[in-house]
Design a protein around this motif. Structure first.
Motif, short mmCIF file in Angstrom:
data_model
loop_
_atom_site.label_atom_id
_atom_site.label_comp_id
_atom_site.label_asym_id
_atom_site.label_seq_id
_atom_site.Cartn_x
_atom_site.Cartn_y
_atom_site.Cartn_z
N LEU A 76 30.58 19.21 -17.63
CA LEU A 76 30.00 18.56 -16.46
C LEU A 76 28.58 18.98 -16.09
O LEU A 76 27.89 18.29 -15.37
CB LEU A 76 30.91 18.75 -15.24
N VAL B 207 26.70 9.86 -16.58
CA VAL B 207 27.79 8.98 -16.17
C VAL B 207 27.21 7.72 -15.55
O VAL B 207 27.67 6.61 -15.81
CB VAL B 207 28.71 9.72 -15.16
N ALA C 68 38.28 6.64 -16.73
CA ALA C 68 37.90 6.22 -15.38
C ALA C 68 36.94 5.04 -15.42
O ALA C 68 37.01 4.14 -14.58
CB ALA C 68 37.23 7.39 -14.65
N VAL D 268 40.44 12.85 -13.06
CA VAL D 268 39.13 12.90 -12.42
C VAL D 268 38.91 11.70 -11.52
O VAL D 268 39.55 10.66 -11.70
CB VAL D 268 37.98 12.98 -13.45
N GLU D 269 38.02 11.87 -10.55
CA GLU D 269 37.55 10.74 -9.76
C GLU D 269 36.05 10.66 -9.92
O GLU D 269 35.36 11.67 -9.73
CB GLU D 269 37.92 10.92 -8.28
N VAL D 270 35.58 9.49 -10.30
CA VAL D 270 34.16 9.28 -10.49
C VAL D 270 33.62 8.51 -9.30
O VAL D 270 34.21 7.51 -8.87
CB VAL D 270 33.88 8.49 -11.79
N ASN E 298 28.58 15.59 -19.61
CA ASN E 298 28.37 14.37 -18.84
C ASN E 298 28.10 14.65 -17.36
O ASN E 298 28.94 14.44 -16.50
CB ASN E 298 29.56 13.43 -19.01
N GLU F 103 28.88 11.20 -9.98
CA GLU F 103 29.52 12.51 -9.84
C GLU F 103 30.97 12.44 -10.28
O GLU F 103 31.67 11.47 -9.99
CB GLU F 103 29.53 12.92 -8.36
N VAL F 104 31.41 13.47 -10.97
CA VAL F 104 32.79 13.54 -11.43
C VAL F 104 33.47 14.68 -10.70
O VAL F 104 33.00 15.81 -10.73
CB VAL F 104 32.85 13.81 -12.96
N GLU F 105 34.58 14.37 -10.05
CA GLU F 105 35.35 15.43 -9.41
C GLU F 105 36.70 15.54 -10.11
O GLU F 105 37.36 14.54 -10.36
CB GLU F 105 35.56 15.09 -7.92
N LYS G 273 36.58 4.97 -5.42
CA LYS G 273 36.41 5.91 -6.52
C LYS G 273 37.14 5.40 -7.77
O LYS G 273 38.16 4.73 -7.68
CB LYS G 273 37.01 7.29 -6.15
N ILE H 84 36.85 10.83 -18.19
CA ILE H 84 35.70 10.04 -17.73
C ILE H 84 35.72 8.67 -18.39
O ILE H 84 35.51 7.63 -17.75
CB ILE H 84 34.37 10.76 -18.02
#
Lengths: 283, 159, 819
Positions: free
Chosen positions: C713, C800, C781, C668-670, C795, C676-678, C455, C778
């Protein structure tokens, strides 16, 4: 939001239901209503008669056939699937996926039969049942017939269930050591799928079914062939998925282009296969 | 109801009381509750069954009343938000909502309470994650869910 | 040059103000006993359904309502032709040509957005009205559709013939000397295009009203959820050709508004006409699809040709930009959005040289309405994007760039280049709290850990201001002929005959807890408990407790709303003290109000009058009072904030009075395979000065954060080339549900406002901090994946993924020219 005029009937037996469905041209079966009521609210479709299946207890059973197939009645709700010990023992992926459909309220009403008969390309169960090699039992005034998954799903919102007929049950082979997987991208947690894939890895080989990319769920046959050797390492699976997208012509919409869905199909297929392979029990 | 008809007499138990009424087949359960029975605590927030503001209990299970026809409730037992507080005595969950500031405009609140009440009946001490799963079908635009989740966990005797 | 008038902020002794007391509103709301407009019934009422245009742009050739009228149970109809005869177009705020737009309650001659109401049907039931609407036959001649603002600017297709141009308003704002700053800069960072996407806060309760008409008096009563009745009446009364007192707005409980319930006047005028024409009460409920398609979107804004002047040491000295705002088919509350951003011209930063070339155009999309964060959010997003892009391109730490360029707390009150005054705040300190809450020091370690799981981890800051308490004089900077300036809000407080304190507000709460916070303020002033203070629910014209701009909007309740409550309470208090002094025969200075009594300080127990006694004397037992003393115990007060006058030449002035700070930080983790962005960690720090009820303040922060996360998002109003809204329901327009929300950490500071009556700044809108920090996170990341530039506010995964797949394209519009 507000429905057109409609007539409503609540038969007490499957035979009565079939008779009603056969007698009125604009008759539709009402199962959980989690799709049909929406459609009627939007006035996108307006059946003349709703045949409510709620009292048909025969369609709510979960059990096993004589030859060990897991039989799920068409009126079984997602909540029932999630809580079923039979499902947990025989094919837990069904419960796992059902638990991610929308929310509790929808799961309390939505049914297996409804999910497959609606045949929305983004629905959860069609690709899963295709991967699991499920069969569908349809009853009409002329009798009963059983149809394999690849003949059941005919087009967008179209299945092999004809006028005056009712899907009564879905039969799924027990896993018998097979590993199952399901992966994809949804619009928000537990939302509608943008792309998904279901896979099962067993002694017989691998079956991969893709949803959302065509009118009906499709088998990723060339990817299945490439994995015929039994190597389910990360590299092998990713390699087998390459090019899968190029064979597809998925739709473009607000959530992604056709290209994005092609890419997601490859990613989902690989993830589903890896998950299935990791869950497979040693022979 | 074996023969198709455009309107039917229904017999429904609502918050413990038996109600008998003739309703058009096309009437949604939420409109039956709000317009025919005057139980306006159950709300409409969308027209595609997503928001859950209309959540009631049907035979003890939370369902979206905008996704059901009133005729489907014939013979069933319905519970709405008005039935929670007996004689104005708020339930522990309702009090917890107040203590934890789990409502702002209050529009999603009846649906939240019905979903959360059903959860606590089945799972008296839910975790935060279990609460979020139980409330996934209830949209709130004011609170960001933070205090709602806290209130339900607290009502269950959790942290 | 404007002068700041400091209003003495009397700090009330800590009593109920400052405490998180549970809300009074809750008791009815948790029992489902709230009264929302759709809960109101009237005997003989009819239900209204609008016939809406299926085309984004078309001439209306004919409308035939005859089949609808034949349907049993249909009471009547109304079309645009009737509206054009019996009403005048709504008052427009812009200068020519935009000001020449004719906006009626129904489409007249032409439709300009999909879903625009063309006719209305009224019938005995909701379902029948819907059925009848289908029987209305409308024929259209389609016209070319404009969905891009840049296309609209060309004026090849003109939406409003009366204006002759799609430009609603256009002007250049320039302060300092940005060309000089750019010439002297060590680096000039150029950003060709940034786009703030179209979205809205979509309150859960849709719009609507039940309207009654009294034929004897010619008065209408609207049981509705209009959040700013002051302006509603200003639009509606002249249109209906009646005096403003003929419109009684009654609001009770409202299911959220967020600015989306300000421009309801077109539909409401239709209801007024129908109620009068049909001689019965009529009711309209907006359904979700109607709200998304045809009610209120937030401003969509494109920023072009940004140039930023940066010194070698990282100090940013100025920027210029061309802003193109898309207001949809009708301006309505616009063009105010063309100036309101200027309340926060420099954002949080100290640059002094700024040029904004601003144009607003119409397109064939839903009209906009002041959506939560109105116009400032879009501009603050621009400044935050600038800071992050500058930092990324010049290899600077975004935290350090901010701290270097933030307006410093020692500079407060700080006058911006265009004469606004930031009243108080400590941005650097608030940022430190946010950094601490997300454990900023561990980011690099967490990045490595996430990478080991495949990620991409990113960190971002979103600093924003929630400017509150508008000066309506800002409108004269757009149109010098407008007769608007200042602001006001009213409240009344009285003591009843039985000693109950009753408060009526001019504001229109939609969940902000006004009943509770007002009760806290009153309780402290009158020395009683909030339980003794009854705050009447909602707004009612007949309360006579409102002023021209009454409503709940623009983050100003804590200032103007509570300022009015405070003023009225103090007048009441003074009288209560004088009355008690007269009765107890003691000097005024010896009297205190405490524990629900007026008594002699440190006096004997008997030297005390309960409120009930005071109320009884004035209302029923007043003969003994001296002739020159006439207490009423019933006071109405108008809070009128002081603003400097605006300078229409230089386009400067005090456009707003208070500035709450919100600093958001996101980790965030992409998922690089799906886009997907969490959000794995999140903090929001708020400083709104004195917090009347900290729990309510925090609730607003939570809600603003959720709106921002959705906007960042997933929430976007997407149109195709035919002007069809593709995201018209909650399936496709995904808002955060409980499982979508990350764990939220909040922090708070209090920098009291020197200008607000209670030291409390308005807050609530939030300024979009979540959007800014998620965009930043984002971008951070993805930095290792080709350094793409995040140039849109929303996004979702497909965007993304596009950045991951082709970072070069996203960078194409960004350039750095260094000396």
């Amino acid at each position: 939001m507000l429905l057109r005029e409609v007539e409503y009937a609540r038969p007490a037996t499957v035979e009565e239901a079939i008779s009603l469905l056969g007698s009125y041209e604009g008759a539709r079966a009402l199962a959980g209503g989690q799709t049909l009521v929406n459609v009627m609210k939007a006035r996108a479709a307006a059946p003349d008669v709703l045949v409510d299946l709620v009292d048909l207890d025969e369609l709510r059973a979960i059990g096993f056939s004589a030859d060990g197939l897991l039989e799920i009645g068409a009126m079984v709700t997602y909540t029932q699937l999630v809580g079923s010990s039979e499902v947990e023992v025989a094919r837990p992926i069904l419960a796992e996926v059902a638990a991610t459909i929308a929310d509790v309220q929808v799961r309390n009403r939505g049914t297996v039969g409804g999910n497959v008969c609606v045949a929305d390309p983004t629905n959860h169960l069609p690709p899963l049942l295709l991967a699991l090699d499920a069969t569908f039992t349809i009853r009409g005034s002329g009798g009963e017939r059983t149809v394999p998954a690849d003949e059941f799903f005919v087009g967008v919102y179209m299945t092999a269930v004809g006028e005056g007929e009712l899907l009564t049950k879905v039969s799924v082979p027990p896993s018998s050591g097979a590993g199952d997987g399901f992966a994809g991208l949804t619009i928000g947690k537990h939302g509608t799928y943008v792309a998904n894939a279901a896979a099962t890895v067993s002694d017989e080989g691998v079956r991969i079914a893709l949803g959302c990319v065509d009118a009906v769920p499709v088998r990723a046959s060339s990817m299945e062939e490439r994995l015929g050797g039994g190597d389910f390492s990360d590299d092998a699976v990713q390699g087998a998925a390459e090019g899968l997208g190029a064979s597809l012509d998925p739709p473009s919409d607000a959530h992604g282009s056709g290209d994005f869905r092609r890419h997601l199909a490859e990613v989902s297929a690989a993830r589903a296969v890896l998950q299935a392979a990791s869950r497979r029990k040693a022979a | 109801m074996a023969a198709p008809a455009a309107s039917h007499g229904v017999s429904v138990e609502v918050n413990g009381e038996q109600v008998e009424l003739e309703v058009p087949a096309r009437r949604l359960l939420v409109h039956f509750l709000r317009d025919d029975l005057g139980l306006t605590g159950t709300h409409v927030g969308c027209d595609t069954g997503n928001c859950g503001a209309c959540t009631v209990h049907l035979n003890g299970e939370p369902v979206k009343s905008c996704m059901l026809l009133a005729v489907q409730a014939d013979g069933a037992r319905i519970a709405t938000v008005e039935g929670l507080a007996a004689d104005g005595e708020l339930t522990a969950l309702q009090r917890s909502f107040n203590e934890h500031h789990a409502l702002q405009c209050g529009y999603c609140t009846p649906g939240m309470l019905m979903s959360a009440t059903a959860l606590l009946e089945r799972n008296p001490r839910p975790s935060e994650e279990e609460v979020r799963v139980a409330l996934q079908g209830n949209i709130c635009r004011c609170t960001g869910y933070v205090n709602i989740v806290e209130a339900v966990v607290a009502a269950g005797g959790g942290a | 040059m404007t002068t700041v008038t400091e209003q003495p902020a009397r700090t009330l002794e800590k009593g109920y103000v400052g405490q998180s007391i549970p809300r009074k509103e809750d008791k009815r709301l948790v029992q489902g006993l709230g009264t929302f407009f759709d809960d109101v019934r009237r005997h003989g009422m009819g239900y209204v359904h609008f016939v809406r245009s299926p085309y984004a742009h078309a001439k209306i050739v004919s409308i035939d309502v005859s089949k609808a009228l034949e349907l049993d149970g249909v009471y009547g109809t109304i079309t645009g032709d009737e509206v054009a005869i019996s009403t005048d177009p709504f008052f427009e705020m812009s200068v020519e040509p935009g000001g020449n737009i004719k906006d009626y309650a129904l489409a007249v001659g032409r439709v300009r957005h999909m879903g625009e109401p063309v006719a209305a049907v009224c019938a005995a039931t909701r379902e029948l009205a819907r059925d009848a609407a289908e029987l209305v036959e409308v024929s259209y001649d389609e016209l070319p559709v404009l969905v891009e603002a840049e296309e609209s600017l060309k004026n090849e297709v003109v939406l409003h013939e009366d204006a002759g141009s799609n430009v609603v308003w256009s002007g250049v704002f320039e302060w300092g000397d940005v060309d000089q700053a750019l010439a002297e800069a060590d680096h000039v960072v150029r950003i060709e295009r940034l786009h703030f996407n179209r979205f809205a806060s979509t309150p859960l309760e849709c719009a609507g009203a039940l309207v009654e008409y009294d034929r004897g008096t010619g008065e209408w009563t609207l049981h509705c959820n209009h959040q700013m009745p002051g302006i509603g009446a200003i639009w509606m009364a002249p249109s209906l050709r009646v005096g403003i007192d003929k419109l009684r707005f009654v609001t009770q409980d409202i299911g959220g508004a967020f600015g989306n319930k300000i421009c309801l006047h077109p539909q409401y005028v239709v209801l007024c006409l129908l109620a009068r024409k049909l001689g019965r009460p009529v009711q309209w409920t907006e359904w979700r699809t109607d709200q998304h398609t045809a009610n209120a979107h937030g401003n969509e804004r494109t920023f072009l040709d940004v140039e930023v002047a940066v010194r070698a040491d990282g100090e940013m000295t100025g920027f210029k930009v061309r802003a193109l705002d898309d207001c949809g088919a009708f301006p309505r509350y616009e063009p105010l959005g063309c100036i309101i951003w200027a309340q926060v011209t420099p954002g949080m930063y100290g640059w002094r040289n700024i040029k904004v070339d601003f144009t607003q155009v119409c397109t064939n999309k839903s009209p906009v309405s002041p959506n939560r964060g109105y116009s400032r959010m879009q501009h603050l997003w621009l400044t935050e994007r600038i800071v992050d892009i500058v930092a990324a391109e010049l290899g600077l730490d975004p935290v350090e760039v901010r701290k270097k360029n933030y307006v410093k707390t020692e500079q407060m009150p700080y006058e911006t280049p265009n004469g606004c005054v930031y009243d108080s705040g400590d941005y650097a300190a608030a940022l430190d709290i946010a950094l601490d809450l997300v454990d900023h020091g561990s980011i690099e370690e967490r990045r490595r850990e996430a990478a080991s799981r495949g990620k991409l981890l990113g960190f971002g800051i979103g600093s924003t201001l929630d400017s509150g308490t508008n000066n309506f004089g800002q409108s004269t900077l757009l149109n010098p002929d407008l007769q608007f300036s200042g602001n006001n809000e009213a409240a009344s407080v009285k003591l009843d005959i039985f000693g109950e304190v009753v408060v009526t507000l001019g504001t229109v709460p939609q969940g902000q807890g006004h009943e509770t916070t007002a009760a806290q303020v009153v309780a402290d002033i009158l020395g009683c408990s909030p339980d003794q203070v009854n705050v009447r629910r909602g707004h009612d014209t007949w309360f006579n407790s409102h002023a021209g701009f009454s409503g709940t909007y623009a983050s100003q309740f804590a200032f103007t709303g509570l300022g009015a409550v405070k003023g009225a309470s103090e007048l009441l208090r003074e009288e209560m003290v004088q009355l008690a002094a007269a009765v107890l025969q003691a000097p005024v200075e010896a009297i205190e109000l405490a524990d629900g009594m007026a008594r002699i300080k440190d006096g004997p127990e008997e030297a005390a009058l309960p409120f009930m006694a005071l109320g009884a004397i004035v209302n029923a037992n007043n003969a003994f009072l001296p002739p020159d003393f006439n207490p009423t115990l019933n006071h109405r007060y108008v809070c009128r904030p002081y603003f400097g006058m605006v300078d229409t030449e230089k386009k400067t002035g005090q456009l707003t009075l208070t500035y709450a700070t919100q600093i958001h930080a996101a980790v965030v983790e992409v998922d690089p395979d799906t886009g997907e962005v969490e959000i794995v960690d999140y903090a929001a720090v708020d400083d709104c000065g004195v917090r009347i009820n900290p729990q309510i303040v925090e609730g607003q922060v939570h809600g603003a954060t959720a709106h921002a996360i959705g906007a960042a998002l997933s929430e976007e109003f997407v149109y195709d080339e035919e002007g069809t809204l593709l995201t018209s329901n909650f399936y496709d327009y995904h808002v955060p549900h409980a499982m979508d929300m990350p764990p939220l950490k909040t922090g708070a500071m209090e920098s009291p406002s020197p200008v607000a009556p209670l030291g409390a700044k308005g807050m609530g809108e939030g300024g979009g901090g979540g959007i800014h920090c998620i965009c930043a996170a984002i971008q951070d990341a993805l930095a290792t994946a080709g350094k793409p530039i995040v140039s849109t506010s929303c996004n979702p995964p497909h965007r993304v993924w596009a950045m991951l797949r082709d970072p070069e394209s996203s960078r194409a519009g960004v350039a750095v020219v260094s000396k």
